[in-house]
Design an enzyme around this catalytic site. Sequence first.
Site, short mmCIF file in Angstrom:
data_model
loop_
_atom_site.label_atom_id
_atom_site.label_comp_id
_atom_site.label_asym_id
_atom_site.label_seq_id
_atom_site.Cartn_x
_atom_site.Cartn_y
_atom_site.Cartn_z
N LYS A 105 0.74 -1.12 0.06
CA LYS A 105 0.10 0.08 0.17
C LYS A 105 0.89 1.10 0.00
O LYS A 105 0.67 2.24 0.61
CB LYS A 105 -0.94 0.02 1.19
CG LYS A 105 -2.16 -1.07 1.26
CD LYS A 105 -3.13 -1.12 2.07
CE LYS A 105 -3.86 -2.46 2.20
NZ LYS A 105 -3.05 -3.56 2.53
O1 LIG Z 1 -9.29 -3.27 1.80
C1 LIG Z 1 -8.29 -3.96 2.12
C2 LIG Z 1 -7.11 -4.12 1.72
C3 LIG Z 1 -5.81 -4.87 1.98
N1 LIG Z 1 -6.39 -5.88 2.70
C4 LIG Z 1 -5.33 -6.94 3.12
O2 LIG Z 1 -5.71 -8.09 2.82
C5 LIG Z 1 -5.38 -9.03 3.80
C6 LIG Z 1 -6.85 -9.51 4.54
O3 LIG Z 1 -6.47 -10.79 5.49
P1 LIG Z 1 -7.63 -11.68 5.98
O4 LIG Z 1 -6.84 -12.26 7.32
O5 LIG Z 1 -8.25 -12.51 5.03
O6 LIG Z 1 -8.57 -10.53 6.76
C7 LIG Z 1 -4.52 -8.48 4.75
O7 LIG Z 1 -3.47 -8.65 4.42
C8 LIG Z 1 -4.90 -6.88 4.59
O8 LIG Z 1 -4.21 -6.02 5.04
C9 LIG Z 1 -7.76 -5.85 3.39
O9 LIG Z 1 -7.78 -6.53 4.42
N2 LIG Z 1 -8.64 -4.90 2.92
#
Ligand SMILES: O=c1ccn([C@@H]2O[C@H](COP(=O)(O)O)[C@@H](O)[C@H]2O)c(=O)[nH]1
Length: 286
Positions: A105
């Site tokens: 990001k």
């Molecule tokens: O809007 C967003 C952008 C990035 N993320 C990222 O995706 C994963 C989600 O992890 P889970 O364990 O499946 O919840 C994580 O790395 C976030 O930083 C997001 O969730 N939402």
Amino acid sequence: MDARSGAVGDTSFADRYRAAVTDRGRLCAGIDPHPELLEAWGLSVDAAGVRAFGDICVEAFAASVAVIKPQVAFFETFGSAGLAALESVISGCQAGGALVIADGKRGDIGSTMAAYARAWLEPASPLCADALTVSPYLGFGSLSPAIELARSEGRAVFALARTSNPEGESLQLARGDGGVTVAQSIVDAAAAENSDGRATVGLVVGATRHHGLQLGELGAPILAPGLGAQGAAASDLPAVFADADQRWVLPASSRSVLRHGPDVTALRDAARRTRDEIEAAFGDQA
Ligand SMILES: O=c1ccn([C@@H]2O[C@H](COP(=O)(O)O)[C@@H](O)[C@H]2O)c(=O)[nH]1
């Protein structure tokens, strides 16, 4: 592709992405070595732990998952040794045939954005991934150096449009001139960049809610985090992305797959199940 140099020749990101999901199905598996997961896997909460975690994930996912998304923050936590572990994850996933989105990001003024782009998208960099998540909230134009490098290298950026977390709403749904939301203006700017058919500018749109965006003209992948741990289910996806070209929707899951580790077979099976649920949910609509 030459896995060592990272060079992908003239192949566009659109072609590389289509080949990956046609062959392996739509899933982006996250590699997020949370301290709680390191402990649950019997690993130390330090650089050696994240390296071992990364090695297990590479073994489980690299040869079967289309797209893999290491979360940079969990590696950065441990400084240079953590970043060395991330380099190993990126090259290991690419060697197995997966595309890698570095979830960093990044976002800054253009001249600094150029340095981020060289770090994450330039083949000579040890951190070179296939794509990088970027923040357009310093202005979409500030992303230009990353977009241009990605375009010339057959790579991509994924710009945050409507994130999966509830706190994003006040900024992302604010309306500017003509009543267009900030998030929709990012979608529209990204679509204009993709008019050459190379799919250089993907978007991040959370799977956790109806977002109200018009995504049909994007022409690039839509990374959709939020499956599992954040509450979204595969069966929600067709409705949430009803307005998108669903061939471009790339649902992402980290913790709900990773909790099946550290057993490599169990992790691989969890990823396959998640992918199969996604494909079944989209059915022949995609
Ligand atoms: O809007 C967003 C952008 C990035 N993320 C990222 O995706 C994963 C989600 O992890 P889970 O364990 O499946 O919840 C994580 O790395 C976030 O930083 C997001 O969730 N939402």
